[in-house]
Scaffold this active site. Structure first.
Site, PDB file in Angstrom:
ATOM      1  CG  ASN A  12      15.325  29.286 -60.878  1.00 36.97           C
ATOM      2  OD1 ASN A  12      15.050  28.619 -60.564  1.00 36.97           O
ATOM      3  ND2 ASN A  12      16.081  29.709 -59.771  1.00 36.97           N
ATOM      4  CD1 TRP A  13       8.072  28.767 -61.719  1.00 43.84           C
ATOM      5  CD2 TRP A  13       7.458  26.413 -62.610  1.00 43.84           C
ATOM      6  NE1 TRP A  13       7.234  28.519 -62.209  1.00 43.84           N
ATOM      7  CE2 TRP A  13       6.561  27.047 -62.552  1.00 43.84           C
ATOM      8  CE3 TRP A  13       7.830  24.971 -62.636  1.00 43.84           C
ATOM      9  CZ2 TRP A  13       5.192  27.366 -63.647  1.00 43.84           C
ATOM     10  CZ3 TRP A  13       6.074  24.918 -63.545  1.00 43.84           C
ATOM     11  CH2 TRP A  13       6.059  25.806 -63.987  1.00 43.84           C
ATOM     12  CE  LYS A  14      15.292  29.971 -56.531  1.00 42.53           C
ATOM     13  NZ  LYS A  14      16.326  29.889 -55.069  1.00 42.53           N
ATOM     14  CG  HIS A  98      20.718  29.646 -59.652  1.00 40.18           C
ATOM     15  ND1 HIS A  98      21.134  29.832 -57.968  1.00 40.18           N
ATOM     16  CD2 HIS A  98      19.453  30.822 -59.435  1.00 40.18           C
ATOM     17  CE1 HIS A  98      19.705  30.027 -57.710  1.00 40.18           C
ATOM     18  NE2 HIS A  98      19.417  31.189 -58.605  1.00 40.18           N
ATOM     19  CD  GLU A 100      18.754  27.677 -55.405  1.00 36.65           C
ATOM     20  OE1 GLU A 100      18.292  27.306 -56.113  1.00 36.65           O
ATOM     21  OE2 GLU A 100      18.043  28.949 -54.503  1.00 36.65           O
ATOM     22  CD  GLU A 170      19.669  35.353 -58.738  1.00 36.29           C
ATOM     23  OE1 GLU A 170      17.973  34.751 -59.058  1.00 36.29           O
ATOM     24  OE2 GLU A 170      19.380  33.877 -58.832  1.00 36.29           O
ATOM     25  N   GLY A 176      16.688  33.561 -51.555  1.00 33.62           N
ATOM     26  CA  GLY A 176      15.288  32.539 -50.271  1.00 33.62           C
ATOM     27  C   GLY A 176      15.100  33.306 -48.855  1.00 33.62           C
ATOM     28  CB  SER A 215      13.822  38.144 -51.042  1.00 32.67           C
ATOM     29  OG  SER A 215      14.614  37.373 -50.229  1.00 32.67           O
ATOM     30  N   GLY A 236      11.974  33.549 -57.115  1.00 32.99           N
ATOM     31  CA  GLY A 236      12.449  32.625 -57.027  1.00 32.99           C
ATOM     32  C   GLY A 236      10.876  31.909 -56.488  1.00 32.99           C
ATOM     33  N   GLY A 237      10.167  32.173 -55.149  1.00 31.26           N
ATOM     34  CA  GLY A 237       9.284  31.510 -54.705  1.00 31.26           C
ATOM     35  C   GLY A 237       8.596  32.588 -55.434  1.00 31.26           C
TER      36      GLY A 237
END
Ligand code: 13P
Length: 255
Positions: A12-14, A98, A100, A170, A176, A215, A236-237
């Site tokens: 997930n590049w966000k 998600h 966010e 999640e 993150g 993470s 993510g990251g």
């Protein structure tokens, strides 16, 4: 492979990327993931880059998807992107709910359910995200929250819509933050999710792919993916760093 659903690692590049950095990253993924078997891999990019992702990944076997979609298929919904449009140019996945989007865009359980239905209606595979905040975990409400999030979608979509779907647990406090759920914590919630769906339909529950997100890094992926109800990850990251994402995918294809 523990479930009938199969193994999957999705990035997930966000809201990250540029044409130049995406090109580099995608080329590295195409070559890095080519030798791996035993799992599916995908990237979920921002809307403007989906066409680039489709082109760069063509013929690679790596899937791609969007990070959200409209609950509507077409109409006067300025700024929205529909499942019909995504399907039109070959999109496979759509992340739905998600945390966010839930927190920053005010998406509630009913809207998330409608988006899940819209994804299914258009032949997309929804990646439905559920998970509790730190306050909710500290109050011992993890299962109550996850059950509420799941039941809202079940009620709207019906259990049959979960056949072959992807769910991502999640925990909000692990996203993150560098603070990942322990494999035992994640496994506990994953087993709870599969059990909850089994109560509606055991055959459908057996087809779910359950991802853990929060993470996930090369150093903790193997231990997480070794858990009986963890079928892969939503990353993510680490999905923005080719070497890290490939290493996580290697852990999934070995597990
Ligand atoms: P991180 O891997 O950066 O914690 O993000 C997880 C996530 O939100 C994936 O959807």
């Amino acid at each position: 492979m523990k479930s009938g659903g199969g193994r999957l690692v999705a990035g997930n590049w966000k809201m990250h990327g540029s044409l130049a950095t995406n090109r580099q990253l995608l080329k590295a993924l195409v070559s890095g993931l080519a030798p791996l078997h035993g799992a599916e891999f995908a990237v979920c990019a921002p809307f403007p880059y989906l066409a680039q992702v489709a082109t760069e990944l063509a013929g690679s076997g790596i899937g791609w998807g969007a990070q959200t979609l409209s609950e509507h298929d077409a109409g006067a919904f300025t700024g929205e992107v529909s499942g019909e449009m995504l399907k039109d140019f070959g999109c496979t996945y759509a992340i739905v709910g998600h945390s966010e989007r839930r927190q920053l865009n005010g998406e509630g359980d009913v809207l998330v359910g409608s988006k899940f239905v819209a994804a299914r209606r258009n032949g997309l595979v929804p990646i439905l995200c559920v998970g509790e905040t730190l306050e909710e975990r500290d109050r011992g409400e993890t299962e109550v929250v996850v059950a509420r999030q799941l039941d809202a979608v079940l009620k709207l979509a019906g259990v049959g819509a979960f056949r072959g779907a992807v769910l991502a647990y999640e925990p909000v406090w692990a996203i993150g933050t560098g603070r990942t759920a322990t494999p035992a914590q994640a496994q506990g919630v994953h087993a709870f999710i599969r059990d909850r769906l089994s109560r509606s339909d055991a055959a459908v529950a057996a087809t779910l792919t359950l991802l853990y997100g929060g993470s996930v890094k090369p150093g903790n992926a193997a231990e997480l993916f070794a858990q009986p109800d963890i079928d892969g990850g939503l990353i993510g990251g680490a999905s923005l760093v080719a070497g890290d994402f490939v290493a996580i995918c290697e852990a999934a294809s070995r597990g």
